[in-house]
Design an enzyme around this catalytic site. Structure first.
Site, PDB file in Angstrom:
ATOM      1  N   ARG A 241     -86.013  -8.214  34.415  1.00 24.92           N
ATOM      2  CA  ARG A 241     -86.168  -8.262  32.951  1.00 24.92           C
ATOM      3  C   ARG A 241     -87.503  -8.916  32.616  1.00 24.92           C
ATOM      4  O   ARG A 241     -87.882  -9.924  33.226  1.00 24.92           O
ATOM      5  CB  ARG A 241     -85.032  -9.066  32.313  1.00 24.92           C
ATOM      6  N   GLU A 270     -90.321  -3.848  24.877  1.00 20.28           N
ATOM      7  CA  GLU A 270     -90.295  -2.476  25.404  1.00 20.28           C
ATOM      8  C   GLU A 270     -90.046  -1.502  24.279  1.00 20.28           C
ATOM      9  O   GLU A 270     -89.170  -1.767  23.451  1.00 20.28           O
ATOM     10  CB  GLU A 270     -89.199  -2.354  26.474  1.00 20.28           C
ATOM     11  N   HIS A 289     -89.859   0.976  32.641  1.00 22.99           N
ATOM     12  CA  HIS A 289     -88.459   0.593  32.881  1.00 22.99           C
ATOM     13  C   HIS A 289     -87.652   1.754  33.478  1.00 22.99           C
ATOM     14  O   HIS A 289     -86.679   2.224  32.879  1.00 22.99           O
ATOM     15  CB  HIS A 289     -87.802   0.084  31.587  1.00 22.99           C
TER      16      HIS A 289
HETATM   17  C1  GLV Z   1     -81.470  -1.622  33.977  1.00 25.15           C
HETATM   18  O1  GLV Z   1     -82.411  -2.274  33.641  1.00 25.15           O
HETATM   19  C2  GLV Z   1     -80.168  -2.149  34.139  1.00 25.15           C
HETATM   20  O2  GLV Z   1     -79.927  -3.328  33.846  1.00 25.15           O
HETATM   21  O3  GLV Z   1     -79.289  -1.394  34.548  1.00 25.15           O
END
Ligand code: GLV
Length: 329
Positions: A241, A270, A289
Site C-alpha cells: 500500500r 491512486e 496497482h
Molecule cells: C490489492 O491491492 C489487494 O489488496 O488485493
C-alpha cells in the site's frame, strides 16, 4: 422459516463472470458495470435496501455508508487488503467483513520480482532508451545495473505474500532477512530467512520489500530516517500500500541518491497524478496497482469474494472473515 425472496446485494465493481456465476439464482444483485469508479451518491443509494455489498479498493466503506444501508450484514472485499473499509465500525455494527487471501499471493510475489528486476537492471529505462532512438552502440558501460542474484533482501511483513517472495528470493540465491511482529519458523526452515530488527534490515538489505498491512500504525513506516538508513545501492520495492511510505521523502531519496531507486505498484494517491515528481525520475519504476492482475488471480478474487458474500447471506460462516468476532457473536 424459509424466506420468500432472495437476499439482495450490490456488486460495486464489474467483477469477472466466474464470480457472478456463484451469485446467479441465489442472490438478487445489482452490479456497477462500468470501469469508472461509481459516484459516491450512487453507492449510497444502491446500498440502501441490501444485505450484502461486494466492494473493492476504490470504494470507501465507512460509517456514512453503513448509515445508508441499515440492513447490511456483510461487506465482501474484492482484495486481500481492506484498508478501504472501516472494520472497527463494521464490527461495532455486527457487519461481517471478508477479503480474498491466497488466490493473489503468487501474482503479487511475481510482480514484486518484476519490480526488483526492473529497478535493479533498469529494464523500463532501457526500453525507453531504445525506443527514443538513443541506442547507438554496444558499450561496456551502457545501462549497467545491479545484480539481483546473490543479493540480500529484507522483507517487511512475512505473511503469505512475504513468504512467496522469500521462496522466489531463495531461487535467486538471496539472503533473506525479515521484519515481522512474530517469528515465522516455517519461512526460516524453508528459505533460511532470519528475523532481524528494522535497523538491521535497513542497514543490510540490497532490496527492501514491503508486504505488510496498512493501518494507522504502519502508515509512513518508511520515512526519511528509514530511507537514509538504507544502503545507497539499495532499492525500495512497494507492492503493498502506497501510504506505508512517505512518498515525498522517497522522491528526495531517489532524486538525491540516498538509495539506488524504487519499484512501486502502489501510491498514496491512486491514480498517481501525472505531475507527481516521482514520474520525473529514471530510477523509479511505476506500475498502476496491478499486483494481482493475472488472469488466475483476478478470477480467483472474483470467485472468492462472491463465495464469501453468498456464504454470509446464506447464514454460513464465510471462509475469509476479517472480523470473526462478529460471527461468533
Ligand atoms: C490489492 O491491492 C489487494 O489488496 O488485493
Amino acid at each position: 422459516m424459509r424466506r420468500m425472496s432472495l437476499p439482495k446485494a450490490y456488486v460495486g465493481l464489474p467483477i469477472q463472470e466466474v464470480g457472478l456465476a456463484v451469485l446467479r439464482g441465489k442472490i438478487d444483485y445489482r452490479i456497477w458495470e462500468s470501469t469508472d469508479v461509481p459516484p459516491r451518491e450512487r453507492v449510497l443509494e444502491e446500498v440502501r435496501g441490501v444485505e450484502g455489498l461486494l466492494a473493492g479498493i476504490p470504494i470507501r466503506v465507512d460509517a456514512e455508508l453503513f448509515d445508508a444501508a441499515p440492513g447490511l450484514r456483510v461487506v465482501s472485499n474484492y482484495a486481500v487488503g481492506y484498508d478501504n473499509i472501516d472494520v472497527a465500525e463494521a464490527t461495532k455494527r455486527g457487519i461481517c467483513v471478508t477479503n480474498t487471501p491466497g488466490v493473489l499471493t503468487a501474482a503479487t510475489a511475481d510482480i514484486t520480482f518484476a519490480l526488483i528486476l526492473a529497478s535493479m537492471r533498469r529494464v523500463i529505462e532501457a526500453n525507453e532508451f531504445l525506443r527514443s532512438g538513443s541506442w547507438k552502440n554496444w558499450e561496456p558501460e551502457l545501462l549497467v545495473g545491479r545484480e539481483a542474484t546473490g543479493s540480500t533482501i529484507g522483507i517487511i511483513g512475512m505473511g503469505q505474500i512475504g513468504q512467496a517472495v522469500a521462496k522466489r528470493a531463495k531461487s535467486f540465491d538471496m539472503e533473506v532477512l525479515y521484519f515481522n511482529p512474530t517469528r515465522k519458523p516455517e519461512a526460516e526452515a524453508a528459505y533460511g530467512a532470519r528475523l532481524v530488527s528494522m535497523e538491521e534490515l535497513l542497514a543490510e538489505s540490497d532490496i527492501v520489500s514491503l508486504h505488510t498491512v496498512f493501518n494507522e500504525k504502519t502508515k509512513n513506516m518508511i520515512g526519511e530516517a528509514e530511507l537514509r538508513a538504507m544502503k545507497k545501492t539499495a532499492v525500495l520495492i512497494n507492492a503493498a500500500r502506497g501510504a506505508l511510505v512517505d512518498q515525498k521523502a522517497l522522491y528526495r531519496a531517489c532524486a538525491e541518491g540516498w538509495i539506488w531507486g524504487a519499484g512501486l505498484d502502489v501510491f498514496v494517491q491512486e491514480p498517481l497524478p501525472l505531475d507527481d515528481p516521482l514520474l520525473t525520475l529514471k530510477n523509479v519504476t511505476t506500475l498502476p496497482h496491478i499486483g494481482s492482475a493475472s488472469r488466475a488471480a483476478r478470477d480467483g478474487m472474483a470467485r472468492k469474494s462472491a463465495e464469501n458474500l453468498l456464504a454470509a447471506l446464506e447464514g454460513r460462516k464465510p471462509a475469509n472473515l476479517v472480523n470473526p468476532g462478529v460471527w461468533e457473536g
